[in-house]
Design an enzyme around this catalytic site. Structure first.
Site, PDB file in Angstrom:
ATOM      1  N   CYS A   1       0.877  -1.401  -0.038  1.00 24.29           N
ATOM      2  CA  CYS A   1      -0.086  -0.111   0.050  1.00 24.29           C
ATOM      3  C   CYS A   1       0.929   1.319  -0.022  1.00 24.29           C
ATOM      4  O   CYS A   1       0.593   2.040  -0.636  1.00 24.29           O
ATOM      5  CB  CYS A   1      -1.023  -0.006   1.113  1.00 24.29           C
ATOM      6  SG  CYS A   1      -0.180   0.071   2.784  1.00 24.29           S
TER       7      CYS A   1
ATOM      8  N   GLU B   1       3.151   4.486  10.555  1.00 21.81           N
ATOM      9  CA  GLU B   1       2.483   3.152  10.166  1.00 21.81           C
ATOM     10  C   GLU B   1       3.352   2.291   9.571  1.00 21.81           C
ATOM     11  O   GLU B   1       3.630   1.102   9.808  1.00 21.81           O
ATOM     12  CB  GLU B   1       1.432   3.292   9.334  1.00 21.81           C
ATOM     13  CG  GLU B   1       0.267   2.317   9.610  1.00 21.81           C
ATOM     14  CD  GLU B   1      -1.119   2.685   9.070  1.00 21.81           C
ATOM     15  OE1 GLU B   1      -0.962   3.627   7.959  1.00 21.81           O
ATOM     16  OE2 GLU B   1      -2.134   2.483   9.422  1.00 21.81           O
TER      17      GLU B   1
HETATM   18 FE1  SF4 Z   1      -4.013  -1.186   4.263  1.00 19.87          FE
HETATM   19 FE2  SF4 Z   1      -2.498  -1.268   6.399  1.00 19.87          FE
HETATM   20 FE3  SF4 Z   1      -1.512  -0.311   4.283  1.00 19.87          FE
HETATM   21 FE4  SF4 Z   1      -3.502   1.129   5.873  1.00 19.87          FE
HETATM   22  S1  SF4 Z   1      -1.377   0.721   6.445  1.00 19.87           S
HETATM   23  S2  SF4 Z   1      -3.695   1.089   3.799  1.00 19.87           S
HETATM   24  S3  SF4 Z   1      -4.718  -0.685   6.482  1.00 19.87           S
HETATM   25  S4  SF4 Z   1      -2.086  -2.252   4.536  1.00 19.87           S
HETATM   26 FE    FE Z   2      -1.778  -1.708   9.407  1.00 22.24          FE
END
Ligand code: SF4
Ligand code: FE
Length: 503
Positions: free
Chosen positions: A318, A466
């Site tokens: 992602c 994140e």
């Molecule tokens: Fe998806 Fe996790 Fe990426 Fe957010 S951090 S976009 S939930 S994989």
């Molecule tokens: Fe996540």
């Protein structure tokens, strides 16, 4: 913790009663409307917020999830798949992995979603949980002759039919990290069964930084680590609607988040989209047995977590979609400054792209190398998924550093939107903040604000923090890599070529 405890005063809703509150969602607008009017207990800035959908600080996080519905309509090949469970096309975020191709398509969709939103779109942990539970419920049934898989398939069919969002409540708050769940001074530091009756069980505890917590319709709770026999009460998996009695959400702050309350669209950097993490507290929340998918089978917790990480660590491609935005923003900022053709700028963009594509390579390779599980579904190659996520703990930080390098210091010293539009000082700023003569000052400022937002502002939580800690912090991947790196085998290759017969 057991049947002898006094039962909490909760509505004992059946699974059917809980589903009766839902109707199928089609468009992004339907999704936003589905979040209205829920009796949630949500705290933000020390007050209860009863209308999160129209709160300007929260709404961008819902817009990111709305995009998962809109993409399914705009690009069904990418964002939907045929589900044999209900014999219909379903949103890919609700699709069970039937082949390596499904995982590859998932990764492509995740990259596209990152490009469209520039932030965390919050739906992948839930998506990955759906496949994990397909295989784990099957495996538990094989060993214990339980009924979890049938119950789970029933849940899944309803989830697909209603096109809802399932969030994953996995990370317990954990208390003293040196102690197991049953050894903690406070048993609630890991979510556990706190009571039961003949209709279902109750869970108490808290799930930390839950992605898209209150933007989901249902929350899956599941253990966060391997468990022992003494941790049996903590070995629980089930699902509850987000508006279940006994749930409290506390909204997590992100840097510069209150800029969203200032009313403009420039200083936030990305006015439309944002991420969301919440602390979710469970105070004796009821789960009917139809929605319980593990109840004491502690020996499956470790494998459940391992499968989740195999899927989810490859989902971190992602961030390559966000990386695409960073490369584009840095290139545009250079262009607005009139330095697009300077060789070191071009080289930095190449470096950013190389790092970004390296992340994607490991994730997509992990998906192509997927293998099958007894329940008939496929799972990512674990080593390559861990390498992917480990790359993500490092490369976005270097990409962000290069973007800031190219953007220049103005990114961190820009005046406010109110000054830019002020009658007296606005025209002065328009004159002195100009880059290339043919590029409006506001265009240049907007691009710098986007880079600021993704590297130190609100969306840096999605692009950087994140990347570091989501799906396990860096050391968690190093442990997995070490477990699987098979040094003995590699030593034997070396010994053979070196002509060493034995040691
Ligand atoms: Fe998806 Fe996790 Fe990426 Fe957010 S951090 S976009 S939930 S994989
Ligand atoms: Fe996540």
């Amino acid at each position: 913790m057991n049947a002898t405890q006094a039962l909490p005063a909760r509505k004992l809703e059946s699974a059917a009663e809980r589903w009766s509150r839902f109707k199928p969602i089609v468009t992004g607008e339907d999704y936003l409307n589905s979040l209205r009017g829920r009796p949630l207990k949500l705290f933000l800035f020390g007050k209860q917020e009863s209308n999160p959908v129209d709160n300007p600080l929260i709404r961008p996080s819902m817009n990111a999830l709305r995009q998962t519905y809109d993409l399914a309509i705009e690009d069904p090949e990418l964002a939907t798949a045929h589900s044999p469970l209900i014999n219909a096309r379903v949103n890919r975020f609700l699709h069970i992995v039937e082949s390596p191709h499904d995982l590859v398509m998932k990764n492509r969709m995740q990259r596209r979603m990152g490009q469209l939103t520039g932030t965390c779109f919050q739906r992948c942990a839930g998506l990955d949980t759906l496949s994990v539970m397909h295989s784990i419920t099957y495996d538990i049934d094989q060993k214990h002759k339980t009924q979890y898989h049938r119950r789970y398939i029933d849940f899944l069919k309803k989830a697909q039919t209603n096109n809802i969002i399932v969030g994953a409540g996995m990370t317990d708050v954990k208390g003293d990290r040196s102690k197991r769940p049953h050894e903690q001074a406070d048993p609630d530091l890991f979510l556990h069964v706190s009571g039961r009756n003949d209709q279902g069980l109750f869970v108490t505890g808290a799930k930390a930084h839950m992605t898209g917590g209150l933007n989901s319709h249902w929350i899956f709770v599941m253990p966060t680590m391997n468990l022992t026999e003494k941790d049996r009460d903590w070995a629980v998996v089930g699902t509850v609607p987000t508006d279940a009695e006994g749930l409290t959400f506390v909204y997590g702050r992100q840097s510069s988040d209150t800029r969203a309350l200032e009313g403009g669209t420039i200083d936030v950097g990305n006015a439309e989209f944002g991420g969301q993490e919440t602390l979710v507290v469970f105070d004796n929340v009821f789960i009917p047995y139809e929605h319980v998918f593990m109840d004491g089978e502690y020996e499956f917790a470790q494998e459940m977590v391992a499968r989740f990480t195999s899927y989810h660590r490859a989902s971190y491609v992602c961030k390559t979609g966000l990386g695409d935005v960073m490369v584009g923003a840095a290139a545009a900022a250079a262009e607005y400054n009139g330095v697009a053709n300077v060789s070191h700028i071009k080289d930095k963009l190449v470096e950013m792209t190389h790092l970004n594509e390296t992340i994607f390579s490991s994730g997509i390779a992990s998906s192509y190398s997927a293998t099958s599980l007894p329940s008939g579904i496929f799972i990512n190659d674990s080593m390559l998924a861990n390498v992917c996520k480990h790359n993500v703990t490092r490369f976005p930080f270097e990409i962000a550093r290069l973007a800031q390098d190219i953007a220049g210091g103005l990114m961190g010293t820009l005046p406010s939107e109110q000054d830019l539009t002020h009658d007296e000082v606005g025209p002065i700023l328009d004159k002195y903040l100009k880059g290339r003569a043919d590029v409006p000052t506001e265009t240049r400022v907007r691009m710098l604000r986007l880079i600021e937002s993704m590297t130190v502002g609100r969306n840096a939580a999605g692009y950087l923090t994140e990347s570091m800690h989501g799906a396990g912090s860096p050391q968690a991947q190093r442990i997995q890599i070490q477990r699987q790196m098979n040094v003995e085998q590699k030593k034997s290759y070396a010994r053979r070529l070196a002509g060493i017969k034995s040691e």
